[in-house]
Design an enzyme around this catalytic site. Structure first.
Site, mmCIF file in Angstrom:
data_model
loop_
_atom_site.group_PDB
_atom_site.id
_atom_site.type_symbol
_atom_site.label_atom_id
_atom_site.label_comp_id
_atom_site.label_asym_id
_atom_site.label_seq_id
_atom_site.Cartn_x
_atom_site.Cartn_y
_atom_site.Cartn_z
ATOM 1 N N ASP A 93 0.849 -1.194 0.000
ATOM 2 C CA ASP A 93 0.000 0.000 0.000
ATOM 3 C C ASP A 93 0.883 1.242 0.000
ATOM 4 O O ASP A 93 0.626 2.199 0.711
ATOM 5 C CB ASP A 93 -0.939 -0.003 1.210
ATOM 6 C CG ASP A 93 -2.082 1.010 1.059
ATOM 7 O OD1 ASP A 93 -2.298 1.486 -0.076
ATOM 8 O OD2 ASP A 93 -2.733 1.334 2.062
ATOM 9 N N LYS A 135 2.124 3.302 -6.044
ATOM 10 C CA LYS A 135 1.635 2.270 -6.963
ATOM 11 C C LYS A 135 2.656 1.931 -8.042
ATOM 12 O O LYS A 135 2.711 0.803 -8.515
ATOM 13 C CB LYS A 135 0.308 2.694 -7.594
ATOM 14 C CG LYS A 135 -0.725 3.222 -6.590
ATOM 15 C CD LYS A 135 -0.838 2.364 -5.331
ATOM 16 C CE LYS A 135 -1.571 3.105 -4.224
ATOM 17 N NZ LYS A 135 -1.436 2.454 -2.910
ATOM 18 N N ASP A 186 -3.254 -3.103 -2.433
ATOM 19 C CA ASP A 186 -4.401 -2.198 -2.382
ATOM 20 C C ASP A 186 -4.357 -1.191 -3.530
ATOM 21 O O ASP A 186 -3.308 -0.924 -4.120
ATOM 22 C CB ASP A 186 -4.416 -1.460 -1.043
ATOM 23 C CG ASP A 186 -5.755 -0.779 -0.765
ATOM 24 O OD1 ASP A 186 -6.745 -1.112 -1.449
ATOM 25 O OD2 ASP A 186 -5.807 0.082 0.136
ATOM 26 N N ASN A 187 -5.529 -0.642 -3.851
ATOM 27 C CA ASN A 187 -5.665 0.467 -4.820
ATOM 28 C C ASN A 187 -5.155 0.126 -6.209
ATOM 29 O O ASN A 187 -4.608 0.983 -6.906
ATOM 30 C CB ASN A 187 -4.941 1.722 -4.309
ATOM 31 C CG ASN A 187 -5.415 2.181 -2.951
ATOM 32 O OD1 ASN A 187 -4.602 2.363 -2.042
ATOM 33 N ND2 ASN A 187 -6.708 2.368 -2.782
ATOM 34 N N GLU A 194 -11.668 3.761 -0.156
ATOM 35 C CA GLU A 194 -11.857 3.980 1.274
ATOM 36 C C GLU A 194 -12.330 5.394 1.585
ATOM 37 O O GLU A 194 -11.884 6.362 0.980
ATOM 38 C CB GLU A 194 -10.548 3.719 2.038
ATOM 39 C CG GLU A 194 -9.342 4.493 1.556
ATOM 40 C CD GLU A 194 -8.591 3.833 0.417
ATOM 41 O OE1 GLU A 194 -7.507 4.322 0.077
ATOM 42 O OE2 GLU A 194 -9.096 2.840 -0.138
#
Length: 276
Positions: free
Chosen positions: A200, A203, A228-229, A258
């Protein structure tokens, strides 16, 4: 006057100074459609960027420092659940911070309970929310190595981790960029294999860090990675690699971003199969 009405009024006012009012009014339907279609992104930009800049100037503190102050005064020391609840309230009602959050966090909780990993690596501690969330779900004797490159955020994460009651035997916070730490995990931290990895951080680092973990032999058959993401902001190169490499069984857990509404996101769950 609503925010939408103000936007349209300002558009007409300023644009009519450059062109005729009739042309400016002709663009109103287009502007209205644009605002409605991307309204959730405008709200996110307001909460994550504009509010942050304003409060940075007013308070002289970083967003993460403000979050820590709230958590410190609205949670119970030694109670991880209380600390996570305080974080969730602050991020949803006060200022936006891109933690994994409670909804996607339940997916992380479930996978940790199912896997019962003994050696866990977190890439991107930020201000400690996910670190606490992982640490509270670990079995007895497990150890979490959490990497955070930003020294100011790492200092806050350290306070949050200790506030939750986790000592150095359970959580070790490493303050350095991931691409410098991963090559040294075996030599400096005596890690032979990682059972679980949570990504996380930036990216753009997902793919090179995953390949580094593979290259340094830290992944074993059955090792799990949760990233994540991967849909928003997104990690397209990371996902393309998963489709082509053949090293993983993987899937996407689709969810909303989120602490937001209307912005689709997802987490990638990978299970390492090794070279076939």
């Amino acid at each position: 006057m609503t925010l939408l009405t103000k936007c349209i009024y300002l558009w007409v006012f300023f644009y009519s100074r450059m062109v005729s009012p009739a042309i400016a009014l002709a663009f109103v339907p287009f502007l209205l459609t644009l605002i409605i279609r991307y309204r959730y992104f405008f709200v996110l930009f307001y909460r994550a960027v504009l509010v942050r800049i304003w409060r940075d100037c007013v308070t002289g503190l970083s967003r993460e420092e403000r979050a820590f102050q709230y958590v410190l005064t609205n949670s119970t020391p030694g109670d991880p659940d209380s600390i996570l609840d305080a974080f969730d309230y602050w991020c949803s009602k006060v200022e936006f911070i891109s933690n994994i959050g409670p909804k996607k966090g339940k997916i992380l909780d479930r996978l940790l309970m199912e896997q019962s990993p003994l050696t866990v690596l977190e890439l991107g501690a930020h201000c400690g929310y996910s670190t606490v969330r992982i640490a509270r779900a670990l079995p007895l004797g497990a150890r979490l190595y959490s990497i955070e490159m930003d020294q100011r955020n790492a200092a806050i994460a350290e306070k949050i981790i200790r506030l939750a009651g986790f000592d150095d035997d359970t959580v070790e916070l490493i303050v350095n960029p991931s691409d410098e730490v991963i090559p040294r995990l075996r030599s400096d931290y005596n890690l032979e294999r990682l059972d679980f990895v949570f990504m996380d951080h930036w990216k753009k680092c997902y793919l090179p860090d995953l390949q580094a973990l593979e290259g340094y032999g830290l992944m074993g058959k059955g090792s799990m990675i949760l990233a994540d993401n991967v849909l928003f902001p997104g990690a397209p190169k990371f996902l393309r690699y998963l489709r082509k490499c053949g090293l993983y069984e993987w899937k996407i857990h689709r969810a909303m971003l989120e602490y937001s509404k209307g912005i689709r996101d997802g987490m990638a769950e990978l299970v390492y199969q090794g070279i076939k």
